[in-house]
Design an enzyme around this catalytic site. Structure first.
Site, PDB file in Angstrom:
ATOM      1  N   GLY A  53       0.771  -1.238   0.000  1.00 22.48           N
ATOM      2  CA  GLY A  53       0.000   0.000   0.000  1.00 22.48           C
ATOM      3  C   GLY A  53       0.808   1.297   0.000  1.00 22.48           C
ATOM      4  N   TRP A  55       1.959   2.985  -2.569  1.00 24.56           N
ATOM      5  CA  TRP A  55       1.463   3.915  -3.594  1.00 24.56           C
ATOM      6  C   TRP A  55       0.154   4.528  -3.110  1.00 24.56           C
ATOM      7  CZ3 TRP A  55       2.353   2.615  -9.465  1.00 24.56           C
ATOM      8  CH2 TRP A  55       3.732   2.459  -9.694  1.00 24.56           C
ATOM      9  N   ASP A 120      -5.826  -5.564  -4.784  1.00 27.06           N
ATOM     10  CA  ASP A 120      -4.711  -6.518  -4.777  1.00 27.06           C
ATOM     11  C   ASP A 120      -5.246  -7.914  -4.456  1.00 27.06           C
ATOM     12  OD1 ASP A 120      -1.402  -6.020  -4.525  1.00 27.06           O
ATOM     13  OD2 ASP A 120      -2.116  -7.968  -3.848  1.00 27.06           O
ATOM     14  N   ASP A 136      -8.488 -10.383  -8.022  1.00 23.76           N
ATOM     15  CA  ASP A 136      -7.480 -10.693  -9.031  1.00 23.76           C
ATOM     16  C   ASP A 136      -7.746  -9.797 -10.251  1.00 23.76           C
ATOM     17  OD1 ASP A 136      -5.970 -11.756 -11.040  1.00 23.76           O
ATOM     18  OD2 ASP A 136      -6.526 -13.844 -10.643  1.00 23.76           O
ATOM     19  N   ASP A 173       1.220  -1.386 -10.331  1.00 20.78           N
ATOM     20  CA  ASP A 173       2.595  -1.753  -9.959  1.00 20.78           C
ATOM     21  C   ASP A 173       2.662  -3.276  -9.851  1.00 20.78           C
ATOM     22  OD1 ASP A 173       5.222  -1.365  -9.170  1.00 20.78           O
ATOM     23  OD2 ASP A 173       4.724  -1.057  -7.059  1.00 20.78           O
ATOM     24  N   LYS A 213       3.834  -0.773 -14.339  1.00 24.94           N
ATOM     25  CA  LYS A 213       5.162  -1.395 -14.329  1.00 24.94           C
ATOM     26  C   LYS A 213       5.285  -2.353 -15.511  1.00 24.94           C
ATOM     27  CE  LYS A 213       6.478  -3.980 -10.685  1.00 24.94           C
ATOM     28  NZ  LYS A 213       7.035  -3.726  -9.350  1.00 24.94           N
TER      29      LYS A 213
HETATM   30  N1  SAM Z   1       2.578  -0.679  -5.347  1.00 28.18           N
HETATM   31  C1  SAM Z   1       2.653  -1.509  -4.159  1.00 28.18           C
HETATM   32  C2  SAM Z   1       3.084  -0.642  -3.010  1.00 28.18           C
HETATM   33  O1  SAM Z   1       3.498   0.468  -3.254  1.00 28.18           O
HETATM   34  O2  SAM Z   1       2.991  -1.082  -1.875  1.00 28.18           O
HETATM   35  C3  SAM Z   1       3.599  -2.673  -4.348  1.00 28.18           C
HETATM   36  C4  SAM Z   1       3.070  -3.681  -5.332  1.00 28.18           C
HETATM   37  S1  SAM Z   1       3.941  -5.202  -5.290  1.00 28.18           S
HETATM   38  C5  SAM Z   1       5.404  -4.790  -6.112  1.00 28.18           C
HETATM   39  C6  SAM Z   1       3.112  -6.162  -6.470  1.00 28.18           C
HETATM   40  C7  SAM Z   1       1.721  -6.577  -6.049  1.00 28.18           C
HETATM   41  O3  SAM Z   1       1.085  -7.157  -7.187  1.00 28.18           O
HETATM   42  C8  SAM Z   1       1.685  -7.642  -4.966  1.00 28.18           C
HETATM   43  O4  SAM Z   1       1.080  -7.145  -3.809  1.00 28.18           O
HETATM   44  C9  SAM Z   1       0.836  -8.759  -5.582  1.00 28.18           C
HETATM   45  O5  SAM Z   1      -0.069  -9.353  -4.668  1.00 28.18           O
HETATM   46  C10 SAM Z   1       0.068  -8.001  -6.655  1.00 28.18           C
HETATM   47  N2  SAM Z   1      -0.483  -8.860  -7.709  1.00 28.18           N
HETATM   48  C11 SAM Z   1       0.173  -9.777  -8.460  1.00 28.18           C
HETATM   49  N3  SAM Z   1      -0.696 -10.391  -9.291  1.00 28.18           N
HETATM   50  C12 SAM Z   1      -1.919  -9.834  -9.075  1.00 28.18           C
HETATM   51  C13 SAM Z   1      -3.207 -10.047  -9.629  1.00 28.18           C
HETATM   52  N4  SAM Z   1      -3.408 -10.959 -10.588  1.00 28.18           N
HETATM   53  N5  SAM Z   1      -4.240  -9.319  -9.160  1.00 28.18           N
HETATM   54  C14 SAM Z   1      -4.052  -8.401  -8.172  1.00 28.18           C
HETATM   55  N6  SAM Z   1      -2.851  -8.154  -7.614  1.00 28.18           N
HETATM   56  C15 SAM Z   1      -1.788  -8.854  -8.058  1.00 28.18           C
END
Ligand code: SAM
Length: 395
Positions: A53, A55, A120, A136, A173, A213
């Site tokens: 969280g 961002w 997320d 998802d 992200d 990203k």
């Molecule tokens: N932007 C976030 C922050 O600032 O805290 C960090 C994001 S982290 C790098 C990547 C996130 O992508 C993870 O929390 C992961 O659970 C989520 N993620 C990956 N695949 C996903 C999906 N299919 N649906 C939703 N979230 C997903």
């Protein structure tokens, strides 16, 4: 590796804890904003793949609380922290002090009618004023969920799209769990990106922005081309807080201008079927192959699209660059190299460097430990088995 050596090795990790951010990624968004003024005139935002969280914290502090982190403000505000970090005054700064610094913000300008929805797969600890959804983003059922969160009057059973496209900015992200198999990781990442794009197409207002990203893999030029169907400007940015050694970058798409007659479809998401490819081809047929961009501040940018090409300023002192012929040819084939910008203060911390820490450095705990990390069950099993050297094997 001890916590302190991680502090030493990763300046942004340490700074994030000191400033109260849940993850070091906060700096990536702040540095992107610094370069592109992302939050200008923005009140409605969707933060995809948002956990833990950081961002959303940035969004909350800038849009809801009204803090000003704009162009380099956060760097100046943290000058004391930076000096302490580098050991200039031979002392360390605790998180409480950082928070006092933050309270010295000259003026807060909260925005009106702010709406932020964060999504997320993982549960995310609540943040005031932010709607969080555990879902998802690749699943079609998430689109109506999001539309409902944005507009409670939205009726998913009507099977219509939405009355209006209310969102100014969609962020993503997203990163899958890395397998280490390069091509597979890049493929899964691209699926996440298309899911994010499809959600963005369903909710963005004309003129809106999309930032996501990417990992710069083999077919990334195709992706740039596809995105340029929907957005007037498509750029790739590498914030200074993103390690140079990683393929990670951020695609920054400005001024959403869907092609005439285009309707985002919930049933046929982009990236599935050959819709996008057809659209790229018809756009290329209709338009002259010219790809140029304008850099307001060439000193802050590195230009990779035309290596070795001298930068010429026009009469207004603005640098105009056009793609060389071979890249125009690539465009003809539905490929395009988007302009690449490095963003973030070059005198700021280098994400790949190790820094000296003062002797009395105190290592802080993370602001928000993961709520449900994938390794949680393994740790529980290990604990139940009597620790790392217990009798029961995890295998
Ligand atoms: N932007 C976030 C922050 O600032 O805290 C960090 C994001 S982290 C790098 C990547 C996130 O992508 C993870 O929390 C992961 O659970 C989520 N993620 C990956 N695949 C996903 C999906 N299919 N649906 C939703 N979230 C997903």
């Amino acid at each position: 590796m001890g916590k302190s050596s991680k502090d030493k090795r990763d300046a942004y990790y340490r700074l994030a804890k000191e400033q109260g951010w849940r993850a070091r990624s906060a700096f990536k968004l702040l540095q992107l904003d610094e370069e592109f003024d992302l939050f200008k005139d923005v009140t409605r935002v969707v933060d995809l793949c948002a956990a833990p969280g950081s961002w959303s914290q940035v969004l909350s502090r800038i849009l809801i609380k009204g803090e000003n982190f704009g162009r380099r403000a956060w760097e100046d505000k943290d000058a004391k922290l930076r000096q302490a970090f580098l050991g200039i005054h031979g002392h360390t700064v605790k998180r409480e002090e950082a928070e006092v610094e933050n309270e010295k913000q000259p003026e807060l300008r909260p925005r009106k009618d702010v709406k932020i929805v964060a999504i997320d797969l993982q549960p995310m600890s609540p943040l005031q004023g932010i709607i969080t959804l555990k879902a998802d983003i690749t699943h079609p059922a998430t689109v109506p969920l999001l539309l409902r969160a944005l507009d409670p009057s939205y009726d998913p059973s009507s099977n219509s799209q939405h009355a209006s496209n209310p969102v100014d900015l969609v962020l993503s992200d997203g990163a899958p769990d890395v397998t280490g198999l390069h091509d597979l990781d890049i493929y899964v990442q691209s699926q996440l990106l298309f899911a994010a794009l499809n959600l963005a197409l369903c909710v963005l207002r004309p003129g809106g922005k999309f930032v996501a990203k990417i990992f710069r893999g083999r077919n990334v030029d195709l992706l740039y081309s596809q995105l340029s169907i929907f957005f007037e400007q498509v750029l790739v940015a590498k914030p200074r807080s993103s390690r140079a050694s990683s393929l990670e970058a951020f695609i920054v798409c400005l001024n959403f201008q869907p092609p005439e007659g285009f309707k985002a479809s919930l049933e046929d998401p982009m990236g599935v079927g050959d819709n996008l490819e057809k659209m790229v081809r018809s756009k290329v047929e209709q338009e002259p192959i010219v790809a140029s961009t304008i850099l307001q501040d060439p000193t802050s940018a590195t230009w990779s699209a035309a290596p070795g090409k001298p930068m010429a300023k026009n009469k207004d002192g603005i640098v105009e660059l056009s793609l060389p012929e071979d890249e125009a040819d690539a465009r003809k084939n539905g490929r395009w190299i988007a302009p690449f910008l490095a963003c973030g203060d070059l005198s700021g911390f280098d994400a790949d460097a190790s820094y000296h820490l003062p002797k009395d450095h105190i290592t802080l705990d993370p602001v928000q430990p993961p709520t449900a990390p994938p390794y949680k069950r393994a740790l529980e099993m290990r604990k139940a088995a009597g620790g790392a050297y217990g009798k029961t094997s995890l295998a």
